[in-house]
Design an enzyme around this catalytic site. Structure first.
Site, PDB file in Angstrom:
ATOM      1  CB  ILE A  20      36.991  35.060  19.294  1.00 50.27           C
ATOM      2  CG1 ILE A  20      37.410  33.598  19.499  1.00 50.27           C
ATOM      3  CG2 ILE A  20      36.790  35.358  17.815  1.00 50.27           C
ATOM      4  CD1 ILE A  20      36.314  32.584  19.120  1.00 50.27           C
ATOM      5  CG  ASP A  22      33.868  37.201  27.282  1.00 47.89           C
ATOM      6  OD1 ASP A  22      35.033  36.806  27.298  1.00 47.89           O
ATOM      7  OD2 ASP A  22      33.429  38.038  28.097  1.00 47.89           O
ATOM      8  CB  THR A  82      30.610  40.258  27.583  1.00 45.82           C
ATOM      9  OG1 THR A  82      31.625  39.599  26.838  1.00 45.82           O
ATOM     10  CG2 THR A  82      29.619  39.241  28.078  1.00 45.82           C
TER      11      THR A  82
END
Ligand code: FRU
Length: 538
Positions: A20, A22, A82
């Site tokens: 993982i 952001d 993101t």
């Protein structure tokens, strides 16, 4: 393997496996907290990024769901990167995120929950007119255009977002406007830009009231006296500026412009990146989530089968003098406190080491107040240290005796101290004020090779004439060590991989190696239980 399980965090968020990075689109919606995250469904290195999705009612225990979006349209075939969530009037959640398109340009896309009556909002639909934004024109670079913020409304009633970019080689938060959140036009000036750095990733923009820890909702009316904060991610850390959002110019303007970006304030002085905040309407506070990467080698990440955790969600607010942000782990984390120990009236003289026993030293929450018996012997402060606090932490480490300090905690120590991590303070006298150095020194944290083991650090101002107690709270969670100094004035999260942790044999001490005696009026520590963060359900 055993190591993989021993280093896995027990209450810092991480999915059951894989990479993982952001945090994305955090929001509180209809009684549920949503955490989306940059996720590689195929392994523990960065790549093939989709939006992982987890839900919670308390920010502590999480249910991991299927990914919310995958790479399946021309506008995001090379990655669902993101982005942020905004809740439109009438309660419509909407997400804007960056896609890597078929030509590897960065473009912005919109998605909506398929069914708002599903309490977990499991399924998401991408809108037909994606991408809603592309970047073309002189000075722009379509491969440096990403990470849109949560939206806010201006006095003209139009929505705004900011997007991280590089313009003519410099960092910028580009400003866009929209009537309907679907059709966007770029404003001819950025929200803010600076020639002190290149590309800004993951901008975050929010309003705060000095001295008030009740958060503000960016899309509601902003009260008189509010300040704005612009956070940007660069140089492996999250830096921020406090200023005003000038409505006439429709632009952010920092209270202090610092041309040397080494002097910009940091959200965290350790291993922390790409943070994103949201307004938590349940508890009327602003909460910030940040990503903490591994500090071991890629081959270790592959062997472990997972990489990356999130720092404990923190309440974040502005100090009453409007000079810095304060942060504190959300209260909900205290629900994991188990077995408690409590010491009062300790005194740590020069060279003392006091072992803290009776709790699980690998999963703990420790709160200590250090009270200075005198402030006369503080060594003089040298302003140039502000340019490189890490260097200062290395040179004036816990073994170097000072006038006041070093004092603090030794944690995750092996029987013979060959391995140990130190979190400590030093007190300096500056012109009018006192400056406190806080370090998290990992250099002897592990005997394993190929680890990144810096000494992290930062300085904060503290009014010792008024208050003689400097507090330290440290959350120890196996390979995660997260510390809050001076009541939330300075924060350092770090990753450590001691061999002693594999054997579950570690020790913890309070210490003082300064010339001035330090009292400990109060020391409390708790074993921390394991949260439901790794459990796959539903
Ligand atoms: C920051 C970042 C973002 C990008 C995302 C890709 O860590 O590089 O700028 O959107 O990660 O995973």
């Amino acid at each position: 393997s055993i190591a993989s399980e021993r280093y896995r965090t027990a209450y810092h968020f991480q999915p059951p496996k894989n990479w993982i990075n952001d945090p994305n689109g955090p929001m509180y919606y209809n009684g549920i907290y949503h955490s989306f995250y940059q996720y590689n469904p195929h392994g523990s290195l960065w790549g093939d990024i989709v939006w992982g999705h987890a839900v919670s009612t308390d920010l502590v225990n999480w249910i991991i769901l299927e990914p919310a979006i995958e790479r399946d349209t021309p506008a995001d075939i090379n990655g669902c990167w993101t982005g942020s969530a905004t809740i439109l009037p009438g309660g419509q959640p909407i997400v804007i995120y960056t896609g890597g398109d078929a030509e590897n340009h960065q473009v912005q896309n919109i998605m909506l929950p398929k069914n708002r009556s599903d309490p977990y909002l499991r399924e998401w639909t991408k809108v037909g007119n994606n991408p809603v934004l592309q970047l073309v024109g002189p000075g722009f670079n379509s491969s440096q255009f990403r990470d849109p913020t949560t939206g806010w409304i201006g006095p003209d009633g139009l929505w705004r977002i900011a997007i991280g970019a590089e313009v003519n080689g410099y960092g910028a938060a580009l400003l866009y406007k929209s009537e309907d959140f679907l059709n966007w036009t770029r404003v001819d000036h950025p929200l803010y830009s600076s020639n002190a750095s290149a590309m800004w990733e993951c901008p975050d923009f929010f309003a705060v009231l000095p001295g008030n820890n009740g958060g503000l909702d960016l899309s509601a009316a902003i009260p008189e006296g509010a300040k704005h904060v612009l956070k940007v991610s660069l140089d492996q850390c999250d830096k921020y500026m406090i200023g005003v959002y000038d409505l006439k110019r429709d632009a952010f303007s920092p209270d202090t412009v610092l041309d040397d970006r080494r002097l910009w304030l940091k959200i965290d002085y350790g291993n922390y990146y790409a943070s994103k905040s949201f307004f938590d309407s349940k508890n009327s506070r602003r909460v910030i989530w940040g990503w903490t990467n591994e500090s071991d080698s890629s081959s270790d990440d592959v062997a472990k089968g997972w990489a990356g955790i999130y720092a404990i969600p923190r309440a974040i607010w502005l100090d009453s003098d409007a000079k810095q942000l304060l942060q504190w782990p959300v209260d909900e984390i205290e629900s994991l406190r188990g077995n408690e120990i409590n010491h009062q009236g300790l005194e740590l003289n020069k060279g003392d080491l006091f072992e803290i026993k009776g709790i699980d030293s690998t999963q703990a929450d420790v709160e200590i107040d250090f009270e200075l018996t005198s402030i006369d012997d503080a060594d003089p402060f040298e302003p140039s240290w502000l340019l490189d606090a890490e260097k200062h932490c290395r040179e004036a480490d816990a073994s170097i005796r000072g006038g006041i300090g070093p004092f603090g905690l030794v944690i995750l120590a092996s029987d013979n101290m060959e391995e140990h991590t130190v979190v400590h303070f030093r007190v300096y006298k500056s012109q009018q004020k006192y400056m406190i150095l806080m370090c998290s020194d990992l250099r002897r944290s592990s005997l394993r090779p190929e680890l990144y083991t810096p000494a992290y650090g930062g300085f904060f101002e503290f009014d010792l004439e008024k208050e003689r107690k400097i507090s330290l709270r440290t959350l120890i969670d196996r390979s995660a060590v997260e510390s809050f100094g001076g009541g939330g004035r300075l924060y350092i999260i770090a990753r450590v991989y001691p061999v002693a942790l594999v054997d579950e044999r570690t020790h913890m001490y309070a210490f003082n190696n300064g010339s001035t005696t330090v009292k400990v009026p109060q020391l409390k520590a708790w074993s921390m239980m394991t949260a439901q963060v790794n459990v796959k359900k539903g």
